[in-house]
Design a protein around this motif. Structure first.
Motif, short mmCIF file in Angstrom:
data_model
loop_
_atom_site.label_atom_id
_atom_site.label_comp_id
_atom_site.label_asym_id
_atom_site.label_seq_id
_atom_site.Cartn_x
_atom_site.Cartn_y
_atom_site.Cartn_z
N ALA A 131 0.83 -1.20 0.00
CA ALA A 131 0.00 0.00 0.00
C ALA A 131 0.86 1.25 0.00
O ALA A 131 0.57 2.24 -0.70
N PHE A 132 1.96 1.24 0.76
CA PHE A 132 2.87 2.39 0.79
C PHE A 132 3.50 2.64 -0.58
O PHE A 132 3.55 3.78 -1.06
N VAL A 133 3.96 1.58 -1.22
CA VAL A 133 4.57 1.73 -2.55
C VAL A 133 3.55 2.27 -3.55
O VAL A 133 3.86 3.15 -4.37
N LEU A 134 2.33 1.76 -3.50
CA LEU A 134 1.30 2.24 -4.42
C LEU A 134 0.97 3.71 -4.18
O LEU A 134 0.73 4.46 -5.14
N LEU A 135 1.00 4.14 -2.93
CA LEU A 135 0.76 5.56 -2.65
C LEU A 135 1.93 6.43 -3.08
O LEU A 135 1.74 7.59 -3.46
N LEU A 136 3.14 5.90 -3.04
CA LEU A 136 4.28 6.64 -3.60
C LEU A 136 4.10 6.84 -5.10
O LEU A 136 4.39 7.92 -5.65
N LEU A 137 3.65 5.81 -5.79
CA LEU A 137 3.38 5.93 -7.23
C LEU A 137 2.25 6.92 -7.48
O LEU A 137 2.30 7.71 -8.43
N ASP A 138 1.23 6.89 -6.63
CA ASP A 138 0.14 7.85 -6.75
C ASP A 138 0.63 9.27 -6.52
O ASP A 138 0.20 10.20 -7.22
N ARG A 139 1.50 9.47 -5.57
CA ARG A 139 2.05 10.80 -5.30
C ARG A 139 2.75 11.36 -6.53
O ARG A 139 2.57 12.52 -6.89
N GLN A 140 3.55 10.52 -7.17
CA GLN A 140 4.27 10.95 -8.36
C GLN A 140 3.31 11.26 -9.50
O GLN A 140 3.44 12.28 -10.19
N ASP A 141 2.33 10.39 -9.70
CA ASP A 141 1.37 10.58 -10.78
C ASP A 141 0.50 11.81 -10.53
O ASP A 141 0.22 12.58 -11.46
N ALA A 142 0.09 12.03 -9.28
CA ALA A 142 -0.75 13.17 -8.95
C ALA A 142 -0.02 14.48 -9.21
O ALA A 142 -0.61 15.47 -9.68
N ARG A 143 1.27 14.54 -8.91
CA ARG A 143 2.03 15.76 -9.13
C ARG A 143 2.24 16.04 -10.62
O ARG A 143 2.27 17.20 -11.04
#
Length: 544
Positions: A214-226
């Motif tokens: 879940a943490f790794v997926l949220l890191l990917l989401d953070r990058q995509d959201a920015r």
């Protein structure tokens, strides 16, 4: 320094960019009064160091291969049921046969150890943990046989190996360095707590896997959201900022959160922390991008969608893991609603009312769990390795199980690698200082997840607790250590002497970690040792 990139939220510096763990400059926390260009936003919001292909990325791969070898080598040894495998092996096989846990004959453990498992009894068994971890253990038993210890431990070894892969990916996303990623992977690969749980049919390795995922997926989401924010910002959106659309990485993180809770309920603390982290990351992104109403905008346009993307998804996934129990008629308390039509929350359908009562009963069990245990320990002992757990111990005589001495010992011991855990004590203090001085979001995020894995257990001083409850936050401790090691490694502009000192310090630490892993490996993998050799590894009386 070549191994750690600057923080994603920092604005373009006036001086040449450094590759060290950079400060979050104050400008990144001050709303801009004019609409920046997309190029400027990308510079402010996204990493300056790309994840370029390099032969150095073979180093993390070597860490993964080493970890896989340590987890699968002689995985079926010993063939005996160890520690809480007495619950999970039998429950897992019952779920494979019936869809729910069932009672077993008194000699069932001996039957599994002999390779001839008996048939379960007709009566349902009371299980205090959700079914997913046992389903995963059962899948390995389906593949390799219920009477083979390799089969009932196979899924744990897979989960442990996947965690090393995820730690490497997390380090790459956080620190943009193959060297730091390799250090993180290596540290997790040779830690005794992680190795022991990767080689036994216990639940905690699956809990740790899904929390880390879940943490790794949220890191990917953070990058995509920015990326989306930089692309969609315009002069007309400076006041509120744009909406960012459907966040698929965050929905996937919600799925992983549901899977974590479906293994053990203490994942709920991590779910809450991860939900807060992803919203905070969005708020700081909007502020750095120059959105004037960044706080209400972030809460409305990111916070509410974050809740809807994660919590209902996690709940649906959690309920789906109970499918076997729902489909049965004989599961424990499956017919409770029919037997008590006027009790429980009446607004729920009968199957969910029965499940609700099951959960109330399990919650009461966990709250009242205070029985004494030889290897129980308190949270303040964990980082010091004060009381590790012995899962299996056999005293052997000459000629038994390959014993060549007058007396031998065979043990599975979850004592962590001292080079990781004791160095971690120093690393946590340094990381706190870095967060206080530099406001580094990476260290702040990792520290918050370590805290949420440790602090809640302090609220239950009377409850029986074990060192292995620390397993879910171990990957985040490893990432802190790897990130700080990256700070010491030299960059292209580092002077010769500091560069040498950095390599020497990190190299000596890694050599110590590997040497300790070699020394303690027989205890983590149930190797037969002469008694004197085993005793020499019991550094403290409290380990015995």
């Amino acid at each position: 320094m070549i191994s750690v990139s600057p923080s994603h939220s920092a604005p373009p510096p006036a001086r040449p960019p450094t590759t060290s763990m950079a400060v979050l400059d104050s400008a990144a926390w001050t709303p801009r009064r004019s609409a920046p260009t997309e190029a400027e936003l990308r510079e402010r919001l996204l990493p300056r160091t790309p994840l370029s292909l390099s032969r150095l990325w073979l180093l993390p791969l070597l860490s993964i291969l080493l970890g896989a070898f340590l987890r699968f080598w002689h995985l079926g040894q010993p063939q005996d049921i160890a520690f809480d495998e007495t619950y999970y092996v039998k429950d897992s096989w019952a779920i494979m046969l019936s869809g729910y846990e069932r009672e077993w004959p008194d000699d069932a453990d001996a039957g599994f150890a002999a390779g001839t498992p008996p048939e379960p009894l007709d009566a349902p068994s009371y299980a205090v943990h959700p079914p997913l971890g046992k389903i995963l253990i059962g899948l390995g038993m389906r593949l390799f046989g219920a009477g083979d210890a390799f089969g009932w431990r196979f899924s744990s070894a897979v989960a442990g190996t996947l965690m090393i892969v995820l730690v490497v990916i997390a380090a790459a996303l956080l620190f943009r360095s193959p060297i730091v990623s390799a250090i993180a992977g290596l540290a997790l690969s040779v830690d005794g707590l992680h190795i022991a749980h990767s080689r036994l049919a216990l639940l905690d390795i699956f809990l740790a896997l899904f929390v880390l995922l879940a943490f790794v997926l949220l890191l990917l989401d953070r990058q995509d959201a920015r990326k989306r924010l930089a692309r969609r910002m315009s002069a007309r959106s400076v006041r509120w900022g744009p909406g960012l659309g459907v966040r698929w990485w965050r929905i996937a993180a919600g799925v992983s959160c549901g899977l974590a809770v479906a293994v053990k309920w203490n994942a709920l603390y991590f779910v809450a922390a991860l939900g807060l982290l992803t919203v905070i990351w969005d708020l700081t992104a909007r502020r750095a991008a120059g959105v004037r109403l960044w706080l209400p905008s972030g809460l409305l346009r990111d916070g509410i969608p974050a809740f809807l993307s994660m919590i209902p998804v996690a709940l649906a996934v959690y309920l789906a893991t109970w499918t076997g129990w729902f489909r049965s008629t004989g599961g424990y308390r499956r017919q409770w609603a029919a037997e008590h039509p006027d009790d429980g929350p009446q607004w729920l359908p009968a199957p969910l009312r029965s499940l609700w009562e099951y959960h109330v009963s399990a919650y009461d069990f966990h709250q009242g769990l205070s029985s004494e245990h030889t290897y129980m320990s308190q949270p303040w002992d964990w980082m010091f390795l004060g009381r590790p757990t012995s899962y299996f111990y056999e005293s052997l005589g000459q000629g038994q199980s390959g014993c060549e001495a007058a007396k031998c010992s065979q043990q599975i011991f979850n004592q962590g690698n001292p080079g990781i855990w004791w160095a971690g004590l120093i690393a946590l203090v340094v990381a706190v200082v870095i967060v206080a001085v530099r406001r580094d979001w990476r260290m702040a995020s990792l520290l918050s997840l370590i805290a949420v894995g440790w602090l809640p257990w302090l609220m239950y001083p009377e409850r029986t607790k074990f060192f292995f409850y620390a397993l879910p936050y171990l990957p985040f401790l490893v990432l802190v250590l790897a990130g700080l090691a990256g700070l010491l490694l030299p960059g292209p502009h580092t002077r010769p002497w500091p560069a040498r000192i950095g390599w020497i310090v990190v190299g000596l630490w890694l050599c110590a970690v590997l040497a300790l892993a070699v020394f303690f490996w027989p205890l983590w993998s149930a190797q037969v040792l002469p008694y004197d050799h085993w005793r020499a590894r019991m550094w403290f009386d409290n380990w015995i």
